[in-house]
Design a protein around this motif. Sequence first.
Motif, short mmCIF file in Angstrom:
data_model
loop_
_atom_site.label_atom_id
_atom_site.label_comp_id
_atom_site.label_asym_id
_atom_site.label_seq_id
_atom_site.Cartn_x
_atom_site.Cartn_y
_atom_site.Cartn_z
N GLN A 89 0.82 -1.21 0.00
CA GLN A 89 0.00 0.00 0.00
C GLN A 89 0.85 1.26 0.00
O GLN A 89 0.53 2.24 -0.65
CB GLN A 89 -0.95 0.00 1.20
CG GLN A 89 -2.04 -1.05 1.12
CD GLN A 89 -2.83 -0.96 -0.18
OE1 GLN A 89 -3.03 0.12 -0.71
NE2 GLN A 89 -3.24 -2.10 -0.71
N ASN A 453 -11.82 -2.54 -11.01
CA ASN A 453 -10.64 -2.34 -11.86
C ASN A 453 -11.00 -2.21 -13.33
O ASN A 453 -10.11 -2.10 -14.17
CB ASN A 453 -9.66 -3.51 -11.68
CG ASN A 453 -8.98 -3.46 -10.33
OD1 ASN A 453 -8.80 -2.38 -9.76
ND2 ASN A 453 -8.61 -4.61 -9.81
N LEU B 68 -16.70 1.64 -5.41
CA LEU B 68 -15.74 0.53 -5.33
C LEU B 68 -14.37 1.14 -5.60
O LEU B 68 -14.25 2.06 -6.40
CB LEU B 68 -16.05 -0.53 -6.39
CG LEU B 68 -17.38 -1.26 -6.28
CD1 LEU B 68 -17.50 -2.29 -7.42
CD2 LEU B 68 -17.51 -1.97 -4.94
N THR B 69 -13.33 0.62 -4.92
CA THR B 69 -12.00 1.16 -5.18
C THR B 69 -11.16 0.13 -5.92
O THR B 69 -11.24 -1.06 -5.67
CB THR B 69 -11.30 1.57 -3.88
OG1 THR B 69 -11.48 0.54 -2.92
CG2 THR B 69 -11.82 2.87 -3.35
N SER B 70 -10.33 0.63 -6.84
CA SER B 70 -9.49 -0.24 -7.67
C SER B 70 -8.26 -0.69 -6.88
O SER B 70 -8.05 -0.30 -5.75
CB SER B 70 -9.05 0.51 -8.91
OG SER B 70 -8.14 1.52 -8.54
N GLY B 71 -7.44 -1.50 -7.53
CA GLY B 71 -6.20 -1.97 -6.91
C GLY B 71 -5.26 -0.82 -6.56
O GLY B 71 -4.34 -0.99 -5.77
N LEU B 72 -5.47 0.34 -7.16
CA LEU B 72 -4.62 1.49 -6.86
C LEU B 72 -5.26 2.37 -5.79
O LEU B 72 -4.77 3.46 -5.49
CB LEU B 72 -4.38 2.32 -8.11
CG LEU B 72 -3.74 1.55 -9.26
CD1 LEU B 72 -3.58 2.46 -10.48
CD2 LEU B 72 -2.40 0.99 -8.84
N GLY B 73 -6.39 1.93 -5.24
CA GLY B 73 -7.05 2.69 -4.18
C GLY B 73 -7.86 3.85 -4.71
O GLY B 73 -8.21 4.75 -3.96
N LYS B 74 -8.17 3.86 -6.02
CA LYS B 74 -8.94 4.98 -6.58
C LYS B 74 -10.41 4.58 -6.69
O LYS B 74 -10.74 3.43 -6.96
CB LYS B 74 -8.41 5.32 -7.97
CG LYS B 74 -6.92 5.66 -7.93
CD LYS B 74 -6.58 6.74 -8.95
CE LYS B 74 -5.26 7.40 -8.62
NZ LYS B 74 -4.09 6.64 -9.05
N THR B 76 -13.67 4.00 -8.46
CA THR B 76 -13.93 3.79 -9.88
C THR B 76 -15.41 3.63 -10.20
O THR B 76 -15.95 4.37 -11.01
CB THR B 76 -13.18 2.55 -10.39
OG1 THR B 76 -13.38 1.49 -9.47
CG2 THR B 76 -11.71 2.82 -10.54
N VAL B 77 -16.08 2.68 -9.55
CA VAL B 77 -17.47 2.39 -9.89
C VAL B 77 -18.37 2.83 -8.74
O VAL B 77 -18.10 2.50 -7.58
CB VAL B 77 -17.66 0.88 -10.14
CG1 VAL B 77 -19.10 0.58 -10.54
CG2 VAL B 77 -16.69 0.39 -11.19
N ALA B 282 -8.21 -2.03 4.82
CA ALA B 282 -7.63 -0.91 4.07
C ALA B 282 -6.17 -1.18 3.72
O ALA B 282 -5.77 -1.06 2.57
CB ALA B 282 -7.75 0.38 4.87
N PHE B 283 -5.38 -1.55 4.72
CA PHE B 283 -3.93 -1.54 4.49
C PHE B 283 -3.32 -2.91 4.23
O PHE B 283 -2.15 -3.00 3.90
CB PHE B 283 -3.24 -0.82 5.64
CG PHE B 283 -3.72 0.59 5.78
CD1 PHE B 283 -3.41 1.52 4.80
CD2 PHE B 283 -4.53 0.98 6.82
CE1 PHE B 283 -3.88 2.82 4.88
CE2 PHE B 283 -5.01 2.27 6.92
CZ PHE B 283 -4.67 3.20 5.96
N TYR B 284 -4.09 -3.98 4.41
CA TYR B 284 -3.61 -5.30 3.99
C TYR B 284 -4.24 -5.68 2.66
O TYR B 284 -3.56 -5.97 1.70
CB TYR B 284 -3.94 -6.36 5.06
CG TYR B 284 -2.84 -6.56 6.06
CD1 TYR B 284 -2.47 -5.52 6.90
CD2 TYR B 284 -2.18 -7.77 6.16
CE1 TYR B 284 -1.46 -5.68 7.83
CE2 TYR B 284 -1.15 -7.94 7.09
CZ TYR B 284 -0.81 -6.90 7.92
OH TYR B 284 0.20 -7.07 8.82
N SER B 285 -5.58 -5.65 2.63
CA SER B 285 -6.27 -6.06 1.41
C SER B 285 -6.40 -4.93 0.39
O SER B 285 -6.74 -5.18 -0.74
CB SER B 285 -7.66 -6.59 1.75
OG SER B 285 -7.58 -7.58 2.75
N GLY B 286 -6.15 -3.70 0.82
CA GLY B 286 -6.25 -2.57 -0.11
C GLY B 286 -7.67 -2.27 -0.54
O GLY B 286 -7.89 -1.66 -1.57
N PHE B 288 -10.20 -0.07 0.10
CA PHE B 288 -10.48 1.18 0.80
C PHE B 288 -11.98 1.48 0.88
O PHE B 288 -12.44 2.06 1.85
CB PHE B 288 -9.74 2.33 0.15
CG PHE B 288 -8.26 2.25 0.34
CD1 PHE B 288 -7.68 2.60 1.54
CD2 PHE B 288 -7.44 1.78 -0.67
CE1 PHE B 288 -6.32 2.50 1.74
CE2 PHE B 288 -6.07 1.68 -0.48
CZ PHE B 288 -5.51 2.04 0.73
#
Lengths: 458, 319
Positions: A89, A453, B68-74, B76-77, B282-286, B288
């Motif tokens: 992260q 994604n 929903l948040t993407s793998g980059l934490g943004k 998206t949907v 949040a910080f293990y599975s990402g 957010f």
Amino acid sequence: MMKQLSKYLKYDLISLFAVVLTLLGLAVAQKPQAVQAATSDGKTQVVFWHEMGGPAEQALLKIVDGFNKSQDKYEVVPAYQGSYDEAVQKIIQTHGTNTSPAVFQSFDISTAQMMDSKYTTPIQKFADADNYDLNQISAGARAFYAKDGQQMAMPFNTSQPVLYYNATLLKKYHITPPPVSPSYSDISRVATQLYNRSNHKVKGMTVQIYGWLLEEALANARTSLTNNSDGHDGTPTKVNLNNPTTVQFLKWIRSNIQQGNFINYGSGASAGTNQIAGFLADKVGMFIQSSATIGQLTANNKNKLGITYFPHPDGTKANGVAIGGAALWISNDKPQNVQQGSFEFIKYALNAQNQAQWQKATGYLALNKDSQNETVLKKLYASNPEAKVPAQQLATATPNKTNSGILMQGMQLTRELEETAMETVYNGGDINNALTTANQSINDNLKLTNQANGVKPK
Amino acid sequence: MLKNVAEPEPESLDVTPTTPKAKSRTKVFALNAKDKYYALLFLGPSVLLLALFVFYPMIKTLYISLFLTSGLGKTTVFAGLGNYVRLLTSADYLNSLGVTLIYVFAVTILTIALGLLLAHLASETLPGIGIFRTLFSATMGVSVSVAAIFWLFIFNPSTGFLSLLSNWLHLPVINWLTQPNTAMVAVVITTVWMNLGFTFLILLGAIQSVPTSLYEAASVAGAKPGYQFFHITIPMISPTLFFVSIITLIGSFKSFGLIDLITKGGPTNATNMLVYRIYKDAFYSGNFAQASAESIILTVIIALFTLLQFKILERRVNY
């Protein structure tokens, strides 16, 4: 009185402005900026984030130190980032800021996330430009970090799951040791004999409740966990945990539990520690774990240590297992010369001599094929012949799409759900039900992850 | 962005009712221009800081929780209330909610009961009582990490104090931290021990401020010490008890450090409290989005409990 107040207010006003200015300053500082990439002595600075603690960190710092002294163009600055999970992260969230690393270490199950992020420059690009021969690095290790024939990251600290057995105990009870590539029934045979002949004083075996081991059992039996060939042919959209191979693996464990040969140490870090303690104290005769534990098992062991490959189902040949560990990635948010410096460091870390030294110091496998000719490793094998087994397992397996790791996002949560299923089975629950429940949750989660994604379901 | 629930906030301390509100509200609008300027000047810095570090993260958390948040934490949907619905129907999350409630009530009740007992004992004026008062409040000076390591030593199955004691008494050794029920007990004991110093000190102060004339009068009337405790001490310190109970309750909802250092939410999620879950998601599975939704739910739960305490306890409080 009024005068005092206005004087006071003036100061207050000043302090208010000071606060506002500080905040503005902070906001500006947060903006991505061109990175200051040179040290005072004119060397290009390359910030390196890693997650190696303890003896492995010492060994890594030695490599960094060696690199910095070997040339005068670059200066690698290492920084320890804590656990693998949290580092992922930090790396992703700092990308594009001036605190982000130039080169970083990220663990196996974050590979899909890193590939999809587009935050890194593929190693392949530098290797091609430099005429660096990637074939000198173990193919099995490289396969995990490659996509569409492109080497995305350089494997670094690499381990293999292997089976450890207490050779002294087996000899004491006149038990034939398992073959170097054992089947499930070979292991059950040894476990039963050990448990019975020791008058139930020694448990035969244990398999830690650990999602990684379940995935490796699938790999070794040539079974994909997800569609699209475990993500090597595109983003996985469906997980199939409830398959005959998983059932066979869990049935094998179940039958040993029922016969009393098996001891359950549970899940998590404490389970790992407790099973090693149990093994060293002759409470359990066999267990499966990462080859990186060899150091711990040879240093404090009064008994002779035996090592075999990861067990495979009866009637088939072992397919080979995927590697564990982590790889080195180069961030693409740094200037060209910094990225080049990162690659120079990676080349240095992966050279034959450093890799041989690395294996001896840590138990992680030497990935450079020429490392096997280094005196350091020859000496190690002469004194501990069994130390050769993990490297052999890696070298004999032909990489294919079922034994090169699973390229899927959300692996951390997937592992947690796999472990819940294992826990249920170990405690006597129905195998089919446990797998169906876990499979459902994993697929639900995968659907959301893909939706977020922007991956279209096929 | 999730910090606002993960850390104790100083403003939550301010639960004692202040001056009547209605009166001052009318006055604000009656201020002249110059006074308004001063009001703005005085309030400005704190409003600015609160906005930046409290309100903005809160609103952002609410916003993220609807996506929903993407793998980059943004984000998206847009998911609407999807994250909330999924959480509130997941057995895993409801389990976390359950263990959190057990933990919170056990910690709050035990902390106050033990704190009150110690404070009552230490309120006697005896020679050398200062030593006991110092000892009882000593845990205030212990940091969470030190406490965790200290208790890990005590709970260690092979070398810990408890296992040595069990061996000595020929009792079976309990592996405290690897069994679901005992792990919860272990975490509760540790938290109560950590809380005790502060609670003790506050309650001792309250007990000492009860006018001695009340006790003298009661003694003359023939009231026994036990009767005096329940009919004079408790009612007189009820505002403080109220304050301490809210602080302890909110504090234990937010408990993080001890969980992370002692059990990491295990075994089999038996101590996976709401705040620890937020951190892991949040910080293990990402994830957010889910973590944000969990933060909002936690905020609502804490607000409800605080409200409930005000409604129920306030009526019984003797200010």
